[in-house]
Design a protein around this motif. Structure first.
Motif, PDB file in Angstrom:
ATOM      1  N   ARG A   1      14.365   6.663  -3.293  1.00 25.21           N
ATOM      2  CA  ARG A   1      15.074   6.427  -2.024  1.00 25.21           C
ATOM      3  C   ARG A   1      14.447   7.239  -0.884  1.00 25.21           C
ATOM      4  NH1 ARG A   1      18.428   2.921  -0.597  1.00 25.21           N
ATOM      5  NH2 ARG A   1      19.726   1.936  -2.137  1.00 25.21           N
ATOM      6  N   GLU A   2      14.152   8.494  -1.156  1.00 25.43           N
ATOM      7  CA  GLU A   2      13.541   9.355  -0.134  1.00 25.43           C
ATOM      8  C   GLU A   2      12.177   8.808   0.272  1.00 25.43           C
ATOM      9  OE1 GLU A   2      11.782  13.832   0.122  1.00 25.43           O
ATOM     10  OE2 GLU A   2      13.675  13.588  -0.947  1.00 25.43           O
ATOM     11  N   CYS A   3      11.386   8.424  -0.704  1.00 29.80           N
ATOM     12  CA  CYS A   3      10.067   7.883  -0.436  1.00 29.80           C
ATOM     13  C   CYS A   3      10.178   6.563   0.327  1.00 29.80           C
ATOM     14  CB  CYS A   3       9.307   7.693  -1.742  1.00 29.80           C
ATOM     15  SG  CYS A   3       7.603   7.158  -1.527  1.00 29.80           S
ATOM     16  N   TYR A   4      11.089   5.697  -0.095  1.00 24.55           N
ATOM     17  CA  TYR A   4      11.267   4.412   0.585  1.00 24.55           C
ATOM     18  C   TYR A   4      11.669   4.622   2.045  1.00 24.55           C
ATOM     19  CZ  TYR A   4      13.136   0.078   2.255  1.00 24.55           C
ATOM     20  OH  TYR A   4      13.377  -1.021   3.044  1.00 24.55           O
TER      21      TYR A   4
ATOM     22  N   PRO B   1      17.456  11.360 -10.933  1.00 26.12           N
ATOM     23  CA  PRO B   1      16.462  12.101 -10.147  1.00 26.12           C
ATOM     24  C   PRO B   1      15.355  11.196  -9.595  1.00 26.12           C
ATOM     25  CG  PRO B   1      16.903  13.242 -12.220  1.00 26.12           C
ATOM     26  CD  PRO B   1      17.605  11.924 -12.285  1.00 26.12           C
ATOM     27  N   LEU B   2      14.903  10.248 -10.409  1.00 33.22           N
ATOM     28  CA  LEU B   2      13.858   9.346  -9.933  1.00 33.22           C
ATOM     29  C   LEU B   2      14.384   8.426  -8.834  1.00 33.22           C
ATOM     30  CD1 LEU B   2      11.956   8.453 -13.210  1.00 33.22           C
ATOM     31  CD2 LEU B   2      10.987   9.520 -11.176  1.00 33.22           C
ATOM     32  N   LEU B   3      15.608   7.962  -8.983  1.00 30.06           N
ATOM     33  CA  LEU B   3      16.191   7.113  -7.945  1.00 30.06           C
ATOM     34  C   LEU B   3      16.275   7.871  -6.622  1.00 30.06           C
ATOM     35  CD1 LEU B   3      17.450   4.473  -7.020  1.00 30.06           C
ATOM     36  CD2 LEU B   3      19.658   5.322  -7.858  1.00 30.06           C
TER      37      LEU B   3
ATOM     38  N   GLY C   1       0.783  -1.232   0.000  1.00 29.06           N
ATOM     39  CA  GLY C   1       0.000   0.000   0.000  1.00 29.06           C
ATOM     40  C   GLY C   1       0.814   1.279   0.000  1.00 29.06           C
ATOM     41  N   ALA C   2       2.033   1.213  -0.539  1.00 31.25           N
ATOM     42  CA  ALA C   2       2.887   2.402  -0.627  1.00 31.25           C
ATOM     43  C   ALA C   2       2.651   3.044  -2.000  1.00 31.25           C
ATOM     44  CB  ALA C   2       4.343   2.020  -0.418  1.00 31.25           C
ATOM     45  N   SER C   3       1.560   3.789  -2.118  1.00 37.16           N
ATOM     46  CA  SER C   3       1.126   4.284  -3.431  1.00 37.16           C
ATOM     47  C   SER C   3       2.115   5.259  -4.068  1.00 37.16           C
ATOM     48  CB  SER C   3      -0.258   4.908  -3.336  1.00 37.16           C
ATOM     49  OG  SER C   3      -0.266   5.958  -2.396  1.00 37.16           O
ATOM     50  N   ARG C   4       2.719   6.129  -3.304  1.00 35.11           N
ATOM     51  CA  ARG C   4       3.688   7.082  -3.869  1.00 35.11           C
ATOM     52  C   ARG C   4       4.915   6.331  -4.394  1.00 35.11           C
ATOM     53  NH1 ARG C   4       5.417  11.097  -6.561  1.00 35.11           N
ATOM     54  NH2 ARG C   4       7.070  12.392  -5.719  1.00 35.11           N
ATOM     55  N   LEU C   5       5.382   5.350  -3.633  1.00 38.46           N
ATOM     56  CA  LEU C   5       6.528   4.550  -4.060  1.00 38.46           C
ATOM     57  C   LEU C   5       6.167   3.751  -5.312  1.00 38.46           C
ATOM     58  CD1 LEU C   5       9.445   3.771  -3.442  1.00 38.46           C
ATOM     59  CD2 LEU C   5       8.570   1.995  -1.905  1.00 38.46           C
TER      60      LEU C   5
ATOM     61  N   GLY D   1      10.761   6.961   4.000  1.00 32.80           N
ATOM     62  CA  GLY D   1       9.533   7.273   4.724  1.00 32.80           C
ATOM     63  C   GLY D   1       8.650   6.047   4.916  1.00 32.80           C
ATOM     64  N   VAL D   2       8.536   5.240   3.878  1.00 37.64           N
ATOM     65  CA  VAL D   2       7.739   4.009   3.959  1.00 37.64           C
ATOM     66  C   VAL D   2       8.357   3.067   4.986  1.00 37.64           C
ATOM     67  CG1 VAL D   2       7.069   1.921   2.685  1.00 37.64           C
ATOM     68  CG2 VAL D   2       6.805   4.174   1.624  1.00 37.64           C
ATOM     69  N   SER D   3       9.654   2.902   4.925  1.00 33.68           N
ATOM     70  CA  SER D   3      10.373   2.031   5.852  1.00 33.68           C
ATOM     71  C   SER D   3      10.150   2.478   7.294  1.00 33.68           C
ATOM     72  CB  SER D   3      11.862   2.049   5.513  1.00 33.68           C
ATOM     73  OG  SER D   3      12.606   1.341   6.459  1.00 33.68           O
ATOM     74  N   GLU D   4      10.249   3.774   7.522  1.00 29.76           N
ATOM     75  CA  GLU D   4      10.028   4.316   8.863  1.00 29.76           C
ATOM     76  C   GLU D   4       8.594   4.067   9.324  1.00 29.76           C
ATOM     77  OE1 GLU D   4      11.410   5.825  12.318  1.00 29.76           O
ATOM     78  OE2 GLU D   4      12.610   5.454  10.546  1.00 29.76           O
ATOM     79  N   ALA D   5       7.644   4.263   8.434  1.00 29.20           N
ATOM     80  CA  ALA D   5       6.234   4.035   8.774  1.00 29.20           C
ATOM     81  C   ALA D   5       5.998   2.562   9.148  1.00 29.20           C
ATOM     82  CB  ALA D   5       5.338   4.435   7.612  1.00 29.20           C
ATOM     83  N   ILE D   6       6.605   1.656   8.399  1.00 31.54           N
ATOM     84  CA  ILE D   6       6.447   0.222   8.692  1.00 31.54           C
ATOM     85  C   ILE D   6       7.085  -0.119  10.034  1.00 31.54           C
ATOM     86  CG2 ILE D   6       7.198  -2.088   7.988  1.00 31.54           C
ATOM     87  CD1 ILE D   6       6.767  -1.143   5.063  1.00 31.54           C
ATOM     88  N   LYS D   7       8.247   0.396  10.290  1.00 33.64           N
ATOM     89  CA  LYS D   7       8.936   0.102  11.553  1.00 33.64           C
ATOM     90  C   LYS D   7       8.184   0.659  12.759  1.00 33.64           C
ATOM     91  CE  LYS D   7      13.418  -0.242   9.344  1.00 33.64           C
ATOM     92  NZ  LYS D   7      14.679   0.420   9.027  1.00 33.64           N
ATOM     93  N   ASN D   8       7.388   1.692  12.539  1.00 36.36           N
ATOM     94  CA  ASN D   8       6.624   2.313  13.629  1.00 36.36           C
ATOM     95  C   ASN D   8       5.247   1.701  13.836  1.00 36.36           C
ATOM     96  OD1 ASN D   8       8.631   4.107  14.448  1.00 36.36           O
ATOM     97  ND2 ASN D   8       8.030   5.602  12.903  1.00 36.36           N
TER      98      ASN D   8
END
Length: 107
Positions: A94-97, A88-90, A63-67, A99-106
């Protein structure tokens, strides 16, 4: 950052299974991003498209729609060998991931 609705449906709300799948997402995506770094450095369009496609699929499941959207854009750039978009896309991915990674860990 993430919407776990799809994952909850797939796992029928099985919390331990969801945690296992989220952990697997984090591990495989880290590996794929490392490979993607190398592919972008070497401007390997087909490898970039393939790796971006893998990340896109797993991002969709968690459900990581932006990623999902960013990796889809990179996948298409890879297919077209649009080298100006690779770095630029990479960076955005990376920046988006992160945030997703942090959200999952929390969770």
């Amino acid at each position: 950052m993430i919407d776990l609705g799809n994952l909850q449906q797939l796992t029928e709300g099985d919390a331990p299974l969801m945690k296992t799948l989220l952990d697997e997402f984090l591990n495989t995506t880290e590996e794929d991003l490392s490979s993607l770094d190398r592919a972008v450095k070497n401007q390997e369009g087909s490898e970039i498209a393939s790796l971006a496609h893998r990340i896109k699929g797993s991002s969709l499941i968690v459900g990581a729609s932006r990623l999902t959207a960013l990796t889809e854009e990179l996948e298409e750039a890879g297919k077209r060998s649009d080298t100006g978009k690779f770095k630029p896309l990479l960076l955005d991915i990376r920046e988006c991931y992160d945030g997703v990674s942090e959200a999952i860990k929390n969770l």
